[in-house]
Design an enzyme around this catalytic site. Structure first.
Site, PDB file in Angstrom:
ATOM      1  N   VAL A  45     -51.605  35.364  87.865  1.00  0.00           N
ATOM      2  CA  VAL A  45     -51.488  34.201  86.988  1.00  0.00           C
ATOM      3  C   VAL A  45     -50.146  33.490  87.137  1.00  0.00           C
ATOM      4  O   VAL A  45     -49.994  32.343  86.703  1.00  0.00           O
ATOM      5  CB  VAL A  45     -51.711  34.578  85.505  1.00  0.00           C
ATOM      6  CG1 VAL A  45     -53.130  35.076  85.289  1.00  0.00           C
ATOM      7  CG2 VAL A  45     -50.685  35.586  85.020  1.00  0.00           C
ATOM      8  N   SER A  69     -49.828  38.556  70.561  1.00  0.00           N
ATOM      9  CA  SER A  69     -49.464  39.944  70.291  1.00  0.00           C
ATOM     10  C   SER A  69     -48.926  40.056  68.879  1.00  0.00           C
ATOM     11  O   SER A  69     -48.406  39.078  68.314  1.00  0.00           O
ATOM     12  CB  SER A  69     -48.387  40.405  71.281  1.00  0.00           C
ATOM     13  OG  SER A  69     -47.796  41.631  70.875  1.00  0.00           O
ATOM     14  N   LYS A 110     -44.756  35.845  73.631  1.00  0.00           N
ATOM     15  CA  LYS A 110     -45.989  35.841  72.846  1.00  0.00           C
ATOM     16  C   LYS A 110     -45.904  34.879  71.662  1.00  0.00           C
ATOM     17  O   LYS A 110     -46.920  34.300  71.256  1.00  0.00           O
ATOM     18  CB  LYS A 110     -46.316  37.258  72.374  1.00  0.00           C
ATOM     19  CG  LYS A 110     -46.727  38.198  73.506  1.00  0.00           C
ATOM     20  CD  LYS A 110     -47.952  37.688  74.248  1.00  0.00           C
ATOM     21  CE  LYS A 110     -48.452  38.683  75.281  1.00  0.00           C
ATOM     22  NZ  LYS A 110     -49.682  38.208  75.972  1.00  0.00           N
ATOM     23  N   TYR A 140     -40.662  39.874  75.668  1.00  0.00           N
ATOM     24  CA  TYR A 140     -42.103  39.902  75.437  1.00  0.00           C
ATOM     25  C   TYR A 140     -42.457  39.201  74.127  1.00  0.00           C
ATOM     26  O   TYR A 140     -43.371  38.370  74.071  1.00  0.00           O
ATOM     27  CB  TYR A 140     -42.577  41.357  75.416  1.00  0.00           C
ATOM     28  CG  TYR A 140     -44.043  41.556  75.123  1.00  0.00           C
ATOM     29  CD1 TYR A 140     -44.996  41.366  76.114  1.00  0.00           C
ATOM     30  CD2 TYR A 140     -44.472  41.949  73.860  1.00  0.00           C
ATOM     31  CE1 TYR A 140     -46.350  41.565  75.855  1.00  0.00           C
ATOM     32  CE2 TYR A 140     -45.813  42.149  73.590  1.00  0.00           C
ATOM     33  CZ  TYR A 140     -46.744  41.960  74.588  1.00  0.00           C
ATOM     34  OH  TYR A 140     -48.077  42.154  74.325  1.00  0.00           O
ATOM     35  N   ALA A 141     -41.713  39.512  73.060  1.00  0.00           N
ATOM     36  CA  ALA A 141     -41.998  38.917  71.756  1.00  0.00           C
ATOM     37  C   ALA A 141     -41.789  37.405  71.790  1.00  0.00           C
ATOM     38  O   ALA A 141     -42.573  36.645  71.209  1.00  0.00           O
ATOM     39  CB  ALA A 141     -41.112  39.554  70.691  1.00  0.00           C
ATOM     40  N   ALA A 142     -40.739  36.964  72.460  1.00  0.00           N
ATOM     41  CA  ALA A 142     -40.482  35.526  72.569  1.00  0.00           C
ATOM     42  C   ALA A 142     -41.604  34.834  73.331  1.00  0.00           C
ATOM     43  O   ALA A 142     -42.062  33.744  72.951  1.00  0.00           O
ATOM     44  CB  ALA A 142     -39.147  35.283  73.253  1.00  0.00           C
ATOM     45  N   ASN A 166     -55.932  36.506  79.360  1.00  0.00           N
ATOM     46  CA  ASN A 166     -55.706  37.870  78.898  1.00  0.00           C
ATOM     47  C   ASN A 166     -54.575  38.580  79.636  1.00  0.00           C
ATOM     48  O   ASN A 166     -53.971  39.506  79.108  1.00  0.00           O
ATOM     49  CB  ASN A 166     -57.009  38.671  79.058  1.00  0.00           C
ATOM     50  CG  ASN A 166     -56.831  40.150  78.807  1.00  0.00           C
ATOM     51  OD1 ASN A 166     -56.681  40.582  77.670  1.00  0.00           O
ATOM     52  ND2 ASN A 166     -56.815  40.942  79.881  1.00  0.00           N
ATOM     53  N   ILE A 182     -52.977  48.857  70.913  1.00  0.00           N
ATOM     54  CA  ILE A 182     -54.237  49.204  71.560  1.00  0.00           C
ATOM     55  C   ILE A 182     -53.953  50.163  72.713  1.00  0.00           C
ATOM     56  O   ILE A 182     -52.983  49.988  73.461  1.00  0.00           O
ATOM     57  CB  ILE A 182     -54.943  47.940  72.096  1.00  0.00           C
ATOM     58  CG1 ILE A 182     -55.051  46.874  70.986  1.00  0.00           C
ATOM     59  CG2 ILE A 182     -56.328  48.297  72.629  1.00  0.00           C
ATOM     60  CD1 ILE A 182     -55.819  47.286  69.765  1.00  0.00           C
TER      61      ILE A 182
END
Length: 263
Positions: A65, A144, A161, A157-159, A91, A190
């Site tokens: 991607v 997320s 998402k 990662y948080a930024a 995804n 998950i």
């Protein structure tokens, strides 16, 4: 309930394993034609064979991607083969966890390229096809729980998402005149490959924050994702659907479990 997915053509990025794989199987069960892309052909082939054993045909494409040209070529091939694209699921994602001072520029670029830019370009690629087709469509973006409450070592990662959740709203508004819905989903913790190391080290900590007192599995998300893509959700756009088992719905979810049977 009739979901009316027969004859629909679905594309799922990062669909060789985990949530993407479970969703691909569920879309196929509902009668949709499913195409999956991923970075590793070996995993894609294994996924395709497992689907065949269950009686479903899923097309596979090797594409990253973060490579927009490769994704555009894949989408063009899928659209030509299937008379268009009706559902596109962004995804694919990665996570790199470190203390903030330990991240490298390469870490930042890689997470942003896949988790944020990949969604941005995926929405645009899918949107162009759907607008050209003139029959609407649905785009589903993987956000997320970190977009709501970041974790200490997941700053990048948080930024990314959080940006995905914002994109879901703005793309939904931009594409609404064409009958294209854009929705997101927020998984809790998950049990997938991307989370297995963190889970092995912190399982008790993670389950303590979940009202249902268990971690999720990919199949917990598959049916809700198919539902979001269906006509049953035809008046739903621009929001994130949380699938977390009740993570942090209260400060002390374990309290009810401790009181169970003592009333």
């Amino acid at each position: 309930m009739e979901l009316h997915l027969e004859g629909k053509h679905v594309v799922i990025t990062g669909g060789a394993t985990g949530i993407g794989k479970a969703a691909a199987l569920e879309f196929a069960r509902e009668g949709a034609a499913v195409s999956v892309c991923g970075r590793t052909m070996e995993k894609l082939v294994a996924m395709q064979k497992e689907c065949e054993k269950q009686g479903f045909q899923v097309d596979i494409y090797q594409a990253d991607v973060s490579d927009t040209k490769a994704m555009e070529a894949m989408a063009k091939e899928v659209a030509e083969k299937n008379d268009g694209i009706d559902v596109w699921v962004n995804n694919a994602g990665i996570a790199i966890d470190r203390p903030v001072l330990d991240f490298t520029k390469e870490d930042y670029d890689r997470v942003m390229q896949i988790d944020l830019e990949g969604v941005f370009e995926g929405c645009r690629i899918a949107g162009r096809h759907m607008i050209r087709q003139g029959r609407g469509g649905v785009i589903i973006n993987a956000s997320s729980f970190a977009s709501k409450i970041p974790h200490t070592e997941g700053a990048i990662y948080a930024a990314a998402k959080s940006g995905v959740s914002s994109f879901t709203k703005t793309f939904a508004a931009n594409f609404a005149p064409y009958g294209i819905r854009v929705v997101g989903y927020i998984p809790g913790m998950i049990q997938t490959d991307i989370a297995k190391d963190a889970i092995s080290e912190n399982r008790d900590l993670y389950t303590a924050n979940v009202a249902l007192k268990r971690l999720g599995v990919p199949e917990d998300l598959a049916k809700p994702l198919v539902f979001l893509a269906s006509d049953a959700c035809g008046y739903v756009t621009g929001f994130d659907f949380e699938i977390s088992g009740g993570k942090y719905i209260v400060q002390d979810p374990g309290y009810s479990w401790d009181r169970k049977g003592k009333e």
